[in-house]
Design an enzyme around this catalytic site. Structure first.
Site, PDB file in Angstrom:
ATOM      1  N   LYS A 170       0.846  -1.210   0.000  1.00  0.00           N
ATOM      2  CA  LYS A 170       0.000   0.000   0.000  1.00  0.00           C
ATOM      3  C   LYS A 170       0.874   1.249   0.000  1.00  0.00           C
ATOM      4  CE  LYS A 170      -4.204  -1.909   0.560  1.00  0.00           C
ATOM      5  NZ  LYS A 170      -4.382  -2.854   1.672  1.00  0.00           N
ATOM      6  N   LYS A 183      -5.905 -13.995 -10.305  1.00  0.00           N
ATOM      7  CA  LYS A 183      -7.196 -14.354  -9.736  1.00  0.00           C
ATOM      8  C   LYS A 183      -8.189 -13.223  -9.880  1.00  0.00           C
ATOM      9  CE  LYS A 183      -6.650 -12.853  -4.978  1.00  0.00           C
ATOM     10  NZ  LYS A 183      -6.970 -13.150  -3.594  1.00  0.00           N
ATOM     11  N   LYS A 231     -11.521  -7.332  -7.144  1.00  0.00           N
ATOM     12  CA  LYS A 231     -12.065  -6.033  -7.549  1.00  0.00           C
ATOM     13  C   LYS A 231     -10.940  -5.088  -7.958  1.00  0.00           C
ATOM     14  CE  LYS A 231     -12.578  -4.730  -2.754  1.00  0.00           C
ATOM     15  NZ  LYS A 231     -13.447  -5.085  -1.687  1.00  0.00           N
TER      16      LYS A 231
END
Ligand code: TRP
Length: 330
Positions: free
Chosen positions: A112, A195, A198
């Site tokens: 992040k 995979k 979102k």
């Protein structure tokens, strides 16, 4: 006594087929066997989405989607994290145990930081301690999570051990990651590799309408087709087959598998079939989602009842924690 299961999901989007086959599908079975707490981690979502447009609406959406997937509020405790203030107090105590260096080494934190260097907030850093509070507040022994959460799970166990050791009590069990009936299914995306997720932008959502699903499937990455009989499937093709395995009849899968083996497959036909089968699978769920979302008072009632049950459990644990540290019970 039944074992205690806790699972949370951040309300930053809709549930997709990856969530469904990876985890949510099993919740319906788990709620019969265990004392389950399923919650919507709206506080966690603030770590990356500090100014949500409609945080309550987002929570209601996921709640409706959970219910549409078969979570039964009469069997499992289903609640919204921010309705249970006891979690924050436990979070505070756990933050006193958490070591800065260790939090800084968490892989998802480092990711992040790399992706969003402009928003390295302390909430993001202490994501694992909040997650630990979610789990330990109910003294859970099982947490159904995927591999990507393994580092968080290790930290939760460490905090449980650390607390018990520091205060010389046996208050928190060490929860384990839980994969009912083997490893959870990894659902591929439609863009050739990786995979479904979102953030990967390759997801089919349970709330997608038929047209959207058709568009997404028809756009899926393929190739020119096999030219040598019985050749192995390259990843994009293997992914299409993997999706088909989840939603189609075994005979349908066999049919296209055989066509592939003898180099007669037409991906257009396969995608049409896959579209139909995904729609057949998703349509009843989507209809239930719409039905439930149309009844906000019902949703609010479910959340209220869930919060009451969750708080009962949370207050019990928190009182033990307070007493252990030396605070009066409340
Ligand atoms: N970290 C989880 C995820 O990103 C969400 C989560 C928050 C969670 N608290 C939890 C999962 C507690 C299980 C238990 O998917």
């Amino acid at each position: 006594m039944k074992e205690i299961v806790v699972s949370g999901i951040r309300p930053t989007g809709h549930l997709h087929l990856g969530n469904y086959f990876g985890a949510v599908q099993n919740f319906g079975l788990m709620q019969d066997e265990y004392d389950c707490f399923f919650f919507i981690a709206d506080w966690h979502s603030l770590t990356t989405h500090p100014r949500p447009e409609n945080i309550q609406g987002n929570a209601h959406t996921i709640l409706a989607e959970y219910l549409a997937c078969g979570i039964d509020p009469d069997k499992a405790v289903i609640y919204i994290q921010s309705d249970v203030p006891e979690i924050t107090e436990l979070y505070l105590y756990l933050n006193m145990l958490a070591q800065l260096g260790e939090l800084e080494r968490v892989a998802s934190f480092k990711d992040k930081v790399r992706l969003h260097p402009d928003n390295v907030n302390v909430g993001l850093l202490t994501y694992p301690t909040l997650m630990a509070a979610d789990v330990l507040i109910h003294k859970a022994t099982k947490v159904p999570v995927g591999k990507d959460q393994e580092q968080n799970m290790e930290m939760i166990r460490r905090y449980a051990r650390h607390f018990n050791h520091l205060y010389n009590v046996d208050l928190f069990p060490e929860p384990e990651s839980f994969h009912p009936e083997g490893p959870m299914r990894k659902v591929p995306g439609l863009n050739g590799s990786g995979k479904m997720g979102k953030s990967e932008g390759n997801a089919i959502y349970l709330s997608d309408d038929e047209k959207t699903i058709r568009k997404k499937v028809m756009k899926a990455v393929t190739d020119a087709g096999p030219t040598i009989p019985n050749s192995p499937k390259p990843e994009p093709i293997a992914n299409l087959f993997a999706l088909m395995e989840l939603v189609s009849d075994p005979s349908t899968l066999d049919y296209f598998d055989n066509l592939y083996k003898c180099c007669e497959i037409r991906y257009g036909d396969m995608k049409k079939q896959l579209t139909d089968d995904i729609n057949r699978f998703c349509t009843p769920i989507r209809e239930r989602i719409h039905h439930i979302l149309a009844d906000i008072p019902y949703l609010k009632g479910v959340a209220k009842r869930g919060a009451e049950h969750a708080r009962q459990s949370a207050i019990g644990t928190l009182n033990e924690v307070r007493q252990t540290i030396g605070f009066p019970c409340r």
